[in-house]
Design an enzyme around this catalytic site. Structure first.
Site, PDB file in Angstrom:
ATOM      1  N   GLU A 226       3.819   9.407  -8.690  1.00  0.00           N
ATOM      2  CA  GLU A 226       2.759   9.871  -8.097  1.00  0.00           C
ATOM      3  C   GLU A 226       3.511  11.489  -8.060  1.00  0.00           C
ATOM      4  OE1 GLU A 226       1.432   8.678  -4.418  1.00  0.00           O
ATOM      5  OE2 GLU A 226       0.411  10.406  -4.103  1.00  0.00           O
TER       6      GLU A 226
ATOM      7  N   LYS B  63      -0.306   8.556 -10.784  1.00  0.00           N
ATOM      8  CA  LYS B  63      -1.211   8.633  -9.737  1.00  0.00           C
ATOM      9  C   LYS B  63      -1.127  10.233  -9.455  1.00  0.00           C
ATOM     10  CE  LYS B  63      -2.106   7.471  -5.126  1.00  0.00           C
ATOM     11  NZ  LYS B  63      -2.296   6.522  -3.997  1.00  0.00           N
TER      12      LYS B  63
HETATM   13  P1  13P Z   1      -5.320   9.825  -0.571  1.00  0.00           P
HETATM   14  O1  13P Z   1      -6.060   9.164  -1.364  1.00  0.00           O
HETATM   15  O2  13P Z   1      -5.486   9.615   1.029  1.00  0.00           O
HETATM   16  O3  13P Z   1      -4.705  11.177  -1.145  1.00  0.00           O
HETATM   17  O4  13P Z   1      -3.646   8.784  -0.499  1.00  0.00           O
HETATM   18  C1  13P Z   1      -3.169   8.411  -1.589  1.00  0.00           C
HETATM   19  C2  13P Z   1      -1.877   8.079  -1.499  1.00  0.00           C
HETATM   20  O5  13P Z   1      -1.477   7.068  -1.689  1.00  0.00           O
HETATM   21  C3  13P Z   1      -1.264   9.287  -1.369  1.00  0.00           C
HETATM   22  O6  13P Z   1       0.317   8.900  -1.441  1.00  0.00           O
END
Ligand code: 13P
Length: 391
Positions: A213, A256
């Protein structure tokens, strides 16, 4: 003279042969990923990114969960956090739209009131349990408020324990700040790419599919969508480069990222523009070997998250990766407000969660027609959380 030239030619050929065979050995090592979990990881990643499904991100730390619960008048106790996650995971039919749920460590070991482990409830719905393994953000030296992510210490042992408890994938959130002079610094970009790559390598070694991410975060300022795209492309490219350097097998990860959006003080971009710029950014920086791109909602409203995902799938119907979701706030916000800690609201809250999950599932195949279950809500912003257990 001729004999000398022949000798040189022969030794040149031998050197070339040895270079080729070294390359072959390296390729074999990377492709077969000498981990006992190699084939399983690829299958797990493919399962989670299957058509029409996405991830429920429910891995908020106890502190963040507490803030959210308190916003609807529910006290931040272990049992209330447990009840909230029970509501999410037992929503009937959730597995039609959701293939993975990310949990916080406390939640991974919790049970529903009928005594069943959450991990078993999820698996029975066809949902793989996942676990947030980073331990939160730390401010980097300097005065820009840039961050790095912590959690590498002891990570291999934690992965082993989480796998034993049923987790099959993991998450590590790196945040890159833009929109301010000097941000992002090269240090921040490289440091965060390095952390993601080391984390991904350790997860794969220990049988967990890493969600990588790299979040180019939506923040204040009137910077343009093109500026977000410029930095996102750079951040993703560096991250991919480092994943390669650490021998991470791309078929066994999930990505992500953020969608490309303009700064919070600039006019909101249309879904079509978000889709066009985000697709271009992904095409330039994410190899097709990655099975799924699971966007975070990152503060977008519930409706905006769905409409942008729909536009992305319309713009790129033959994308090499699944273009889908790993939403936290965009699935939970109205669900939590509807529940507000009251038993009598339980079914209505599960119903809204299912409607939101269905809308995003449809958007992930480009077939969302509306109307949206939560039309027109505003942005769902939160302060950057540093120094603690993160999300
Ligand atoms: P949000 O969709 O609230 O941004 O959260 C996703 C997430 O796991 C961020 O680490």
């Amino acid at each position: 003279m001729q004999a000398k030239m022949q000798t040189r030619a022969v030794s040149g050929r031998a050197a070339a042969r040895s270079r080729v065979s070294t390359t072959k050995v390296v390729c074999r090592a990377l492709n077969s990923m000498e981990s006992p979990y190699a084939e399983e990881l690829k299958k797990t990643a493919a399962y989670i990114s299957q058509k029409g499904k996405g991830i429920l991100a429910s891995d908020e730390s106890n502190a963040t969960t507490g803030k959210r619960l308190e916003s609807v008048g529910v006290e931040n106790t272990e049992d209330n956090r447990r009840a909230w996650r029970e509501l999410l995971y037992t929503a009937p039919g959730l597995g039609q739209y959701i293939s993975g749920a990310i949990m916080f460590e406390e939640t991974l070991y919790q049970k529903a009131r009928d005594g069943r482990q959450f991990v078993d409830i999820l698996l029975a719905q066809g949902i793989y349990p996942g676990i947030k393994v980073d331990t939160g953000l730390q401010i980097l030296p300097g005065d820009k408020g840039e961050t790095t992510t912590q959690g590498l210490d002891g990570l291999a042992d934690r992965c082993k324990a989480y796998r034993k408890q049923g987790a099959r994938f993991a998450k590590w959130r790196a945040v890159v700040k833009i929109g301010e002079a000097g941000c992002p610094s090269t240090t921040a970009v490289l440091e965060n790419a390095h952390g993601l790559a080391r984390y991904a390598q350790i997860c794969q070694e220990n049988g967990l599919v890493p969600i990588v991410e790299p979040e180019v975060t939506l923040g204040p300022g009137d910077y343009s969508i093109e500026e977000t795209a410029f930095w996102s492309e750079r951040v993703y490219s560096h991250t991919m480069r480092l994943l390669n350097e650490y021998g991470v097998v791309l078929e066994g990860i999930l990505l992500k990222p953020n969608m490309c959006l303009p700064g919070l003080d600039a006019p909101v971009a249309s879904p079509q523009l978000v889709a066009e710029v985000t697709t271009r950014t992904m095409m330039r920086s994410i190899p097709p070997a990655v099975p799924g791109i699971h966007f975070l909602s990152g503060g977008m409203s519930e409706e905006e998250s769905t409409l942008n995902l729909q536009a992305l799938n319309e713009a790129c119907p033959n994308a090499p990766w699944a273009l889908t979701f790993s939403y936290g706030r965009a699935l939970q916000s109205s669900t939590l407000k509807t529940w507000a800690g009251k038993e009598s609201n339980w079914a209505a809250a599960q119903d809204i969660l299912l409607k939101l999950a269905k809308a995003n599932s449809e958007a992930s195949t480009g077939s969302f027609k509306g109307p949206h279950p939560v039309p027109g809500g505003g942005r769902i912003l939160q302060a950057l959380r540093t120094g603690g257990a993160g999300k």
